[in-house]
Design an enzyme around this catalytic site. Structure first.
Site, PDB file in Angstrom:
ATOM      1  N   PHE A  27       0.919  -1.389   0.054  1.00  0.00           N
ATOM      2  CA  PHE A  27       0.005   0.097  -0.311  1.00  0.00           C
ATOM      3  C   PHE A  27       0.876   1.218   0.003  1.00  0.00           C
ATOM      4  CE2 PHE A  27      -2.319   3.330   2.332  1.00  0.00           C
ATOM      5  CZ  PHE A  27      -3.752   2.841   1.910  1.00  0.00           C
ATOM      6  N   THR A  48       1.962   7.438   1.629  1.00  0.00           N
ATOM      7  CA  THR A  48       2.673   8.342   2.227  1.00  0.00           C
ATOM      8  C   THR A  48       3.817   8.942   1.279  1.00  0.00           C
ATOM      9  OG1 THR A  48       2.590   7.357   4.422  1.00  0.00           O
ATOM     10  CG2 THR A  48       4.352   8.739   4.077  1.00  0.00           C
ATOM     11  N   GLU A  49       3.927  10.271   1.458  1.00  0.00           N
ATOM     12  CA  GLU A  49       5.187  10.781   0.797  1.00  0.00           C
ATOM     13  C   GLU A  49       5.817  12.049   1.789  1.00  0.00           C
ATOM     14  OE1 GLU A  49       3.399  13.241  -2.627  1.00  0.00           O
ATOM     15  OE2 GLU A  49       2.687  11.130  -3.281  1.00  0.00           O
ATOM     16  N   GLN A 103      10.518  -3.288  32.233  1.00  0.00           N
ATOM     17  CA  GLN A 103      10.747  -2.897  33.670  1.00  0.00           C
ATOM     18  C   GLN A 103      10.825  -4.097  34.751  1.00  0.00           C
ATOM     19  OE1 GLN A 103      11.364   0.249  34.414  1.00  0.00           O
ATOM     20  NE2 GLN A 103      11.609   0.196  36.595  1.00  0.00           N
ATOM     21  N   GLU A 118      -0.388   3.949   9.747  1.00  0.00           N
ATOM     22  CA  GLU A 118      -1.842   3.822   9.356  1.00  0.00           C
ATOM     23  C   GLU A 118      -2.787   4.898  10.154  1.00  0.00           C
ATOM     24  OE1 GLU A 118      -1.650  -0.922   8.077  1.00  0.00           O
ATOM     25  OE2 GLU A 118      -3.788   0.040   8.172  1.00  0.00           O
TER      26      GLU A 118
END
Lengths: 388, 264
Positions: free
Chosen positions: A122, A125-126, A336, A363
């Site tokens: 998919f 995004t850029e 922890q 996402e």
């Protein structure tokens, strides 16, 4: 706990747990170190029919839905949230075709994806378009029967390894989200190459890479849905895929909890296992409670979607938001509980903590999830008032 | 081509408990799996089938009714059929009567070309049942096989030896016991698991087999387990170092009393 899974879903869970135990576990540490893509594991997942679990039978799948996708992702992520992406990233890439593809596109692309002989990815995004998906700059101009693509996609999971890419491009300048179109681009299309491979904090067994388009010609029939419909395709895909990220987060959290509980029972200080101290027990209690709450929300979201409910954006975002925050908290607490050992690479919890972080980011960042949820609850409140 | 794979259900642990009364293995309450070496035999059977095109893999086991679970696991991996040999009369079998019973089962299957077994079971560790079955059926056998090629009526097998391997050509039908070097067993598939869940597994009892009842079960078993004990740990060896002549002298001095029988 009884999660009211069907017999088939139980079978799927059992099988995915076996794959994770036998195939992921022996190599997760090494792959985290080298960042190598797990080709052999892809083959094993494919041979066990898992790639097709969420794809309809008519396209060569198992006929399940988001719930099945989530079960597989959760079990895989319990052992390694990075390797799990060899499965779930392909699902994210396939959903736009599954939801909005033409029958021809489904017939052509879904069977090999269901079979696992091809992976999907998919690409939205850029560099300048992350949370603001409407700011996409990669452009596609129509030239006869083809779109000509130019631009660069960034941080694409499975980049270079996948065979089928659903790419979101700008087909109309200045039209904001209405100028975006989703296209299927096959690997090896001339003008389509791969750029920088990212060196990541976590999920290192998955490949994250740039996609570079230089006068890349893609046939017009590869448009998913219609021209200008891309933003909707992307958002509806997220509605289906976010429970998958939530399931990844849930699996990571469960894996970290299991390690912490086991360690606490075996580690002795002051002459007794540290699990006998209330301070540790309370931490384990909180971790377990949060995990169960997250699981309820993830399964509820998945089942709501599979039941065919219409507005699933809110519950889907809630599942992703909550489960990923739980994953971050639980993995931090697991480190922890293990103390100094937890901070060392010799134990798996520091890796789980690094892997968990991305689930709050990709996402849709958890801030964006709150935007989705917030706008929906305000809308619902207004609708309620109108009725009164 | 007809391929038969013999499998045993074993406890999922190498720490087998023993019933002190009967001196037999306690199987109750221990999670069970297919004997790991038999997984390689199943895988090899599936590979032979895939290479041959027209072939079937039938998995056969003898044991109590719960062995059905192991057979379903084998079906989930891709075996075509499974048969369970189960009868009270088979209870308490040693390797002799187990081999005898399994051989009768294979005879009933009929026209089997290739029989595959794991080299041994991880609970009893005897490595006797495979060879015993071949003996009862009057078939050639190759044990410890690390590579197997099935030709037309003949098989070529590499038998693992301590210092290398033998290459043997055997006429079919024949029985082979396999070692873990032979292949990498696959995982089950979702479709396989679904099919296995629904599969009918026939159970063959004493009455279904052409057998001499006196050869079956505890009564038919010549083995008597008198006592079970952990062997004494072996002492560490001694290394002689230094000049060759000197060490030979020392060795001779150490060995002489042993040879003469002085050092009891």
């Amino acid at each position: 706990m009884n999660y009211f899974l069907t017999e088939e879903q139980e079978m799927l869970r059992e099988l995915c747990a076996q794959i994770a135990r036998e195939k992921f576990l022996p190599v997760r540490e090494e792959l985290d170190e080298t960042g190598e893509f797990p080709r052999d594991i892809v083959k094993a997942i494919a041979a066990s029919d898992i790639y097709g679990v969420y794809i309809p039978e008519e396209y060569g799948g198992f006929g399940g839905g988001v719930m099945e996708m989530c079960i597989a992702t959760e079990e895989f992520s319990r052992v390694c949230g990075g390797i799990a992406l060899a499965f779930s990233a392909s699902a994210l890439g396939a959903y736009p075709i599954l939801l909005f593809g033409s029958d021809d596109q489904k017939k052509k692309y879904l069977p090999p994806i269901a079979e696992g002989s091809k992976l999907a990815a998919f690409a939205l995004t850029e560099a300048n378009a992350g949370s603001d998906a409407g700011a996409i700059e990669t452009k596609a101009e129509l030239d006869g029967g083809h779109y000509v693509l130019n631009g660069t996609k960034q941080w694409i999971t499975g980049g270079g390894e996948a065979d089928v890419y659903t790419v979101f491009v700008r087909t109309k300048k200045g039209a904001g989200i209405r100028g975006i179109t989703a296209l299927i681009v096959e690997k090896d299309t001339p003008g389509f190459t791969f750029g920088k491979k990212e060196d990541k904090m976590g999920i290192r067994a998955s490949t994250t890479r740039e996609l570079i388009f230089q006068d890349c010609r893609v046939p017009k029939e590869n448009v998913i849905g219609r021209e200008g419909m891309g933003f909707l395709v992307g958002m509806r895909t997220f509605d289906q895929s976010r429970p998958g990220v939530a399931a990844q987060a849930l699996g990571i959290a469960q894996g970290a909890f299991d390690e912490a509980a086991k360690y606490a029972r075996h580690r002795e200080q002051f002459g007794q296992p540290i699990a006998s101290f209330q301070g540790i027990q309370f931490m384990l209690a909180d971790m377990a409670t949060q995990i169960e709450a997250a699981r309820c929300l993830v399964y509820q979201a998945a089942r709501t979607i599979d039941a065919g409910a219409r507005d699933v954006g809110k519950i889907s975002a809630m599942a992703k938001l909550f489960a990923s925050d739980v994953a971050m908290k639980v993995t931090t607490d697991a480190v922890q509980v293990l103390g100094g050992y937890g901070y060392m690479k010799e134990y798996p919890v520091e890796k789980m903590m690094r892997d968990a972080k991305i689930t709050q980011i990709y996402e849709g960042t958890n801030q964006i999830q709150r935007v989705v949820i917030g706008s929906q609850v305000v809308k619902e409140s207004a609708a309620k008032e109108k009725k009164e | 081509m007809k391929i038969a794979v013999l499998v045993k259900q074993v406890p999922d642990t190498t720490e087998v408990r023993i019933d002190r009364e009967t001196n037999t293995l306690i199987r109750e309450g221990v999670p069970s799996i297919i004997n790991p070496f038999d997984m390689y035999a199943i895988e090899e059977g599936l590979r032979i089938r895939e290479a041959a095109g027209e072939a079937t893999v039938t998995v056969l086991s003898m044991g109590p009714p719960q062995v059905e679970d192991a057979l379903r696991d084998a079906l989930a991996l891709g075996a075509d059929d499974a048969v369970l040999l189960s009868d009270r009369a088979f209870a308490g079998s040693d390797t002799w009567s187990t081999s005898y019973t399994l051989a009768s089962g294979i005879r009933k299957l009929g026209d089997v070309d290739v029989i595959l077994c794991g080299k041994q079971a991880i609970d009893g560790d005897t490595a006797q049942v495979g060879p015993g079955v071949a003996q009862f059926l009057g078939l050639p056998q190759v044990t410890y096989v690390r590579k197997l090629e099935i030709g037309d009526g003949v098989a070529t097998a590499q038998r693992m030896m301590e210092d290398g391997y033998d290459v043997l050509r055997v006429p079919l039908p024949a029985l082979f016991t396999v070692v873990k070097e032979i292949n990498e067993p696959r995982l089950p598939s979702l479709k396989g698991k679904m099919k296995a869940k629904k599969a009918e597994i026939p159970v063959w009892t004493r009455d279904d087999l052409d057998v001499d009842p006196s050869e079956l079960g505890l009564d038919g078993s010549p083995t008597r387990v008198v006592r079970i004990f952990a062997p004494e740990p072996r002492g560490g060896g001694v290394v002689f170092e230094g000049d060759v002549d000197e060490t030979v002298d020392r060795l001779a001095k150490e060995l002489l009393p042993v040879i003469r029988g002085d050092s009891q």
